[in-house]
Design an enzyme around this catalytic site. Structure first.
Site, PDB file in Angstrom:
ATOM      1  N   ASN A  10       0.846  -1.190   0.000  1.00 23.30           N
ATOM      2  CA  ASN A  10       0.000   0.000   0.000  1.00 23.30           C
ATOM      3  C   ASN A  10       0.881   1.239   0.000  1.00 23.30           C
ATOM      4  OD1 ASN A  10      -1.968   1.910   0.268  1.00 23.30           O
ATOM      5  ND2 ASN A  10      -2.877   1.076   2.130  1.00 23.30           N
ATOM      6  N   ASN A  53      -5.989   6.404  -1.346  1.00 19.47           N
ATOM      7  CA  ASN A  53      -6.908   5.846  -2.336  1.00 19.47           C
ATOM      8  C   ASN A  53      -7.535   4.523  -1.875  1.00 19.47           C
ATOM      9  OD1 ASN A  53      -4.988   3.807  -2.757  1.00 19.47           O
ATOM     10  ND2 ASN A  53      -4.159   4.739  -4.625  1.00 19.47           N
ATOM     11  N   ASP A  54      -7.369   4.187  -0.604  1.00 15.75           N
ATOM     12  CA  ASP A  54      -7.946   2.931  -0.103  1.00 15.75           C
ATOM     13  C   ASP A  54      -9.462   2.907  -0.254  1.00 15.75           C
ATOM     14  OD1 ASP A  54      -5.384   2.315   0.560  1.00 15.75           O
ATOM     15  OD2 ASP A  54      -5.706   2.178   2.725  1.00 15.75           O
ATOM     16  N   GLY A  95      -5.940  -2.708   0.425  1.00 24.81           N
ATOM     17  CA  GLY A  95      -5.384  -1.383   0.163  1.00 24.81           C
ATOM     18  C   GLY A  95      -4.152  -1.316  -0.708  1.00 24.81           C
ATOM     19  N   ASP A 143      -7.807 -14.997 -18.475  1.00 25.58           N
ATOM     20  CA  ASP A 143      -8.489 -15.779 -17.450  1.00 25.58           C
ATOM     21  C   ASP A 143      -9.497 -16.740 -18.082  1.00 25.58           C
ATOM     22  OD1 ASP A 143      -9.201 -16.176 -14.575  1.00 25.58           O
ATOM     23  OD2 ASP A 143     -11.125 -15.381 -15.251  1.00 25.58           O
ATOM     24  N   GLU A 148      -5.277 -19.199 -19.351  1.00 25.90           N
ATOM     25  CA  GLU A 148      -5.464 -20.061 -18.182  1.00 25.90           C
ATOM     26  C   GLU A 148      -6.201 -21.317 -18.648  1.00 25.90           C
ATOM     27  OE1 GLU A 148      -7.381 -20.071 -13.692  1.00 25.90           O
ATOM     28  OE2 GLU A 148      -8.439 -19.060 -15.329  1.00 25.90           O
TER      29      GLU A 148
END
Length: 612
Positions: A135, A140-141, A161, A328, A357
């Site tokens: 973090n 900006n969390d 975060g 993905d 994947e």
């Protein structure tokens, strides 16, 4: 009487288009000249936007087609840029007397953009889940207006975060480790009510998640990695989006999604993609069913959806400067569309690499998905790299067991001997673990078995393929999937100001031992063509010992792994075709090994990496 007057007045106001044209989204916001494919799709979303007449002011760019979908809130413009030069022009929307002018830009491509070198077997990828690494910017969390506001490091499924600045702050650590590429789990916006930390429920395809940073900060991170000679691989998802994406909350058409009227979950049995005996019902359920309820399944057979997704990935390559894509749930999407995507990306960027994947338990299934596979012919996935999940399973057991006819190192020997099913084994992504699996060590107690780590890291970094290391493996982070996926993605110690320990700079003796072992081999591997390009020759395990050679341009590396708890004397004569000199340097111990006699003694569970 008054009501009738008001009704008449309202009708007049509507007919005269008093209400302003409202454009909520226009994607992509800009494009480039000089692409191999000159066609660009512009998707516009806004209230009744389809009722607009549309023109463009450019003389060089041609408006080929305006497509109005079932939902009047969508309009698709298809532009022909074949005669375009870099310029700015206007897209003009007209509804009666109401007029909306939107500026648009065709940019100049960066010099050499199409020549970028994708990741390959000379690289080692370092996999990072951005929310869980470091973090760097606590401000900006939590972003006002976004749906999920909980940040709680004690909760495995909450946001923690991590962000781009946290990664950027620790690029020196990553670089010093010796990896050459960073694979980031998805960074696009996931504005979902809960569980958005992992990034696999996209709600905006053209913006990164603001809790990681801005688009500019993402590009800056890519540039900083490039400045250190490291590549960036971006995770993308074509099979589904997040249920809060405007595509789903305001569906463009009935066929934009599979099972759009009702949630039906996939069977997860993507064997149906290649099964010669497959039933229509099974195949439809597997491919069209949703991954989970919060991730509606996109219909890639819809040509507009296909164009949108293909174009979006090219936009991120060109804009973001990325060097690779990991796709993905690759087999869950439409085969033909995904093949077209791989082909179009490669046409624009001939040496760019995409890894899909392909989570199967056997190599035949995985081989089916690799480019030019004879198993899929006459179809061709055009997918250069696939993920070698079966090898992960082999390695999970091989370094624990006593080597016998079919256990221990024999598992590795037997599995690699089946590489005849692959068109290009060197393009397989190989790994001990990742963000979806148990870590290589499931418990903290098990990390005391350091021989297991030494042998696994050595094998991973010297066998065929493209290695990937999951963040924290280098400091023996442990986790068991049985305890929840969030535990597999625990924060890196030292990534948060309040952490009691900073493993980036101050590791425990145990962590430092593991880090330095991995670093030694990684730094040696960097730029080593024998490992990156060399042929592979191996010998059937004998008396618990597994031996293999990598060879390129007259140079070779011989790896000797002891799969037994006993000291062994190796008969050198049995390996004379690869032990060609009387001595060689072991890159691990940095000692010169005498090979002039008849035998070579190797300690229990030891590993030698000999350079010739």
């Amino acid at each position: 009487m008054k009501k009738s007057v008001l009704t008449l007045l309202l009708a007049v106001l509507i007919s005269q288009s008093i209400f302003a044209i409202d454009i909520k989204t226009l994607e992509p916001a800009f494009w480039w000249t000089g692409m191999k494919n000159p066609e660009v799709q512009i998707l516009i979303h806004g209230d009744n936007i389809a009722k607009s007449d549309v023109n463009i002011t450019s003389k060089a760019v041609r408006l080929k087609e305006s497509v109005r979908l079932e939902n009047p809130n969508y309009l698709l413009l298809y532009l022909d840029l074949s005669g375009a030069q870099p310029e700015k022009f206007d897209i003009v929307f007209q509804q009666g007397k109401d007029k909306k002018v939107v500026p648009y830009e065709i940019k100049q491509r960066k010099t050499g953009s199409s020549d970028r070198i994708g990741f390959n077997s000379s690289d080692v990828l370092y996999l990072i889940m951005p929310d869980r690494f470091a973090n760097g910017d606590p401000s900006n969390d939590v972003i006002k207006g976004m749906r999920e506001t909980k940040v709680d490091r004690s909760e495995q499924y909450a946001r923690h975060g991590g962000d781009f600045k946290g990664i950027a702050n620790n690029l020196d650590y990553i670089y010093d480790l010796g990896v050459t590429a960073i694979w980031l789990n998805p960074v696009m916006e996931n504005d979902m009510p809960r569980g958005s930390y992992h990034g696999y429920a996209t709600t905006d395809y053209y913006k990164v998640d603001r809790r990681f940073g801005s688009n500019d900060e993402f590009v800056s991170l890519v540039d900083k990695a490039h400045a250190k000679g490291m590549k960036i691989v971006m995770d993308m998802i074509f099979n589904h989006c997040g249920s809060e994406h405007f595509f789903f909350t305001d569906k463009p058409s009935k066929d934009w999604f599979n099972f759009s009227e009702k949630y039906i979950q996939t069977s997860y049995k993507t064997t149906t993609q290649y099964d010669p005996y497959v039933s229509t019902a099974d195949k439809k359920l597997a491919l069209d069913g949703w991954f989970v309820e919060s991730m509606p399944d996109l219909n890639q057979r819809n040509p507009h959806v296909a164009k949108y997704l293909i174009q979006n990935s090219i936009w991120w390559i060109e804009y973001g400067g990325i060097d690779g894509i990991r796709q993905d749930t690759h087999p869950y999407a439409d085969f033909d569309m995904m093949a077209r995507w791989c082909k179009e990306v490669t046409e624009e960027y001939p040496d760019f690499n995409i890894v899909g994947e392909t989570w199967y338990g056997n190599n035949v299934a995985i081989a089916y998905w690799q480019k030019d596979s004879k198993l899929a012919a006459p179809r061709n996935s055009n997918l250069r790299s696939v993920m070698d999940f079966p090898l992960m399973g082999v390695m999970e057991k091989a370094f624990d067991e006593e080597t016998s006819w079919d256990n221990g190192m024999a598992r590795i020997y037997d599995y690699l001997g089946q590489d005849i099913v692959y068109e290009n084994p060197m393009e397989l992504l190989i790994f001990l673990d990742n963000h979806d699996t148990s870590r290589f060590y499931k418990t903290e107690e098990s990390t005391s078995n350091f021989d297991r780590y030494r042998q696994a890291i050595t094998f991973l970094l010297t066998t065929r393929g493209i290695p990937e290391i999951y963040y924290g493996t280098e400091i023996l982070m442990a986790a068991d999937k049985a305890n929840g996926d969030g535990t597999l993605r625990e924060t890196f110690p030292g990534g948060w100001a309040e952490d009691k320990q900073n493993a980036f700079t101050n590791r425990t003796d145990k962590q430092d031992k593991a880090y330095n072992f991995a670093r030694k081999i990684l730094q040696w591997r960097k730029g080593n063509d024998v490992i990156a390009k060399g042929t592979l020759k191996h010998f059937a395990p004998t008396d618990g010992i597994y031996v293999y050679e990598r060879k390129h341009n007259g140079k070779s590396v011989v790896v000797i792994l002891s799969g037994t708890d006993q000291q062994k004397n190796i008969n050198i004569a049995s390996y004379k075709e690869i032990l060609t000199k009387n001595q060689a340097k072991d890159i691990i111990s940095e000692k010169t090994i005498d090979l002039s006699g008849n035998t070579l003694t190797i300690a229990p569970r030891d590993v030698l990496v000999l350079e010739f």
